[in-house]
Design an enzyme around this catalytic site. Structure first.
Site, PDB file in Angstrom:
ATOM      1  N   HIS A 104     110.031  47.347 110.174  1.00 12.00           N
ATOM      2  CA  HIS A 104     108.980  48.041 111.126  1.00 12.00           C
ATOM      3  C   HIS A 104     107.852  47.154 111.366  1.00 12.00           C
ATOM      4  O   HIS A 104     107.403  46.564 110.057  1.00 12.00           O
ATOM      5  CB  HIS A 104     108.556  49.537 110.379  1.00 12.00           C
ATOM      6  CG  HIS A 104     109.860  50.417 110.092  1.00 12.00           C
ATOM      7  ND1 HIS A 104     110.641  50.838 111.167  1.00 12.00           N
ATOM      8  CD2 HIS A 104     110.246  50.649 109.073  1.00 12.00           C
ATOM      9  CE1 HIS A 104     111.505  51.605 110.447  1.00 12.00           C
ATOM     10  NE2 HIS A 104     111.504  51.542 109.391  1.00 12.00           N
ATOM     11  N   ARG A 199     115.586  47.184 115.292  1.00 15.65           N
ATOM     12  CA  ARG A 199     116.734  46.984 114.752  1.00 15.65           C
ATOM     13  C   ARG A 199     117.182  45.442 114.838  1.00 15.65           C
ATOM     14  O   ARG A 199     116.975  45.037 116.060  1.00 15.65           O
ATOM     15  CB  ARG A 199     117.506  47.934 115.416  1.00 15.65           C
ATOM     16  CG  ARG A 199     119.024  47.903 115.044  1.00 15.65           C
ATOM     17  CD  ARG A 199     119.808  48.919 115.821  1.00 15.65           C
ATOM     18  NE  ARG A 199     119.397  50.309 116.084  1.00 15.65           N
ATOM     19  CZ  ARG A 199     118.655  50.852 117.357  1.00 15.65           C
ATOM     20  NH1 ARG A 199     119.068  50.226 118.406  1.00 15.65           N
ATOM     21  NH2 ARG A 199     118.251  52.133 117.337  1.00 15.65           N
TER      22      ARG A 199
END
Length: 326
Positions: A104, A199
């Site tokens: 993140h 991702r």
């Protein structure tokens, strides 16, 4: 009307390609579906705002409560810092299969790119199948070139740290740290309010339509922390009927209470809402002299900042996470 009582919220259940049925069978979240990966217990994410499940505010949204009660609910300090945006997202996660390898962005990147908070988070493992693991960080210091080479060769696991886990293990995941929940892990997750995920590898799996999920290779490059540390697990020593700290960062503080009997809680000095998550067994909150709210295993309550003194009791050995903002 006052907001002077423990608030429960309707779980927001999320189907995931990697999800299983433990949220239903172990934590008793009501669903007929077989691939529920996440239960969002407390959320102010746009489109997924939590709704009160108990008491006089049943059916009202978290947004409504914050708008009405501001620092009475949040705490003066928290309200001054975050305004009417609830700063935490609280979840239970069931990984029947491994999640994608991801990370993140920090606050700065998330603000610039997504007009969002970053996403610092932590995990508390509630149950793990035999040999279940988590991917957290690099084995040793790395760099963009080495990382890209292994990403291209589909050999990322050669440079990433993999830990076998068991119930009670805790991991703190600051922004930038690569991570993935492995198959067979049920855990509680506490994080900043953000749904921004980069991702980087998804095990080449395809959805029902035969499509692979989107990867965020370019976005991730400048967001990754390529530095390794010696031990990614958080060590802590719980004590019976005491609140013991396990994670303390600028975004949230999490303590664990191993409960057998009754303890008096006084949160007056916190100047913050306090969240309680029952991660083993069940506990009863006794407030306003004799009123009671039960937190069953897998349930979450939000204690308004104005309700700072109460009893927490259990007639069995229970474990409760206590979460607030300093």
């Amino acid at each position: 009307m006052s907001v002077h009582y423990p608030l429960k919220f309707e779980p927001i259940l999320k189907e995931r390609i990697w999800g299983g049925n433990k949220l239903n069978t172990v934590l008793h979240k009501k669903t007929e579906k077989e691939n529920i990966g996440e239960s969002w217990e407390l959320s102010d994410v746009e489109g997924d705002v939590s709704v009160v499940a108990n008491g006089k505010f049943k059916g009202k949204s978290l947004t409504f409560l914050i708008d009405q009660y501001k620092e009475i609910l949040l705490g003066k300090k928290v309200y001054q810092r975050f305004g009417i945006k609830f700063p935490l997202l609280i979840k239970y996660i069931d990984a029947k299969e491994a999640l994608s390898i991801q990370l993140h962005p920090n606050d700065k990147l998330a603000k610039e790119r997504h007009n969002s908070f970053g996403k610092t988070e932590m995990w508390y493992v509630m149950q793990a199948d035999e040999n279940a693991n988590l991917i957290v960080g690099f084995k040793k210091n790395s760099n963009k070139e080495e990382y890209l080479k292994h990403l291209e060769n589909k050999s990322l696991l050669e440079i990433l740290n993999v830990d076998k886990v068991k119930k009670g293990d805790v991991y703190f995941i600051p922004t930038g740290r690569i991570h993935a929940i492995g198959a067979g892990v049920l855990l509680a997750e506490i994080q900043q309010t953000s749904d921004v995920t980069y991702r980087i590898y998804d095990w080449d799996r395809k959805d029902d339509q035969g499509n692979e999920r989107e990867l965020h290779t370019e976005l991730a490059l400048d967001a990754i922390d390529y530095n390794a540390i010696d031990n990614y697990a958080t060590s802590y020593k719980p004590e019976l009927n005491k609140s013991k700290n396990i994670v303390d960062c600028q975004y949230f503080t999490t303590n664990i209470i191993n409960l057998d009997g009754s303890i008096a809680i006084n949160n007056e000095n916190k100047d913050s809402f306090v969240i309680y998550m029952a991660v083993k067994g069940k506990a009863t909150i006794i407030y306003n002299d004799a009123k009671e709210v039960i937190i069953n295993e897998g349930e979450t309550v939000l204690m308004p900042a104005c309700l700072s003194k109460f009893q927490l009791k259990s007639e069995e050995k229970s474990e409760v996470l206590e979460v607030y903002i300093k």
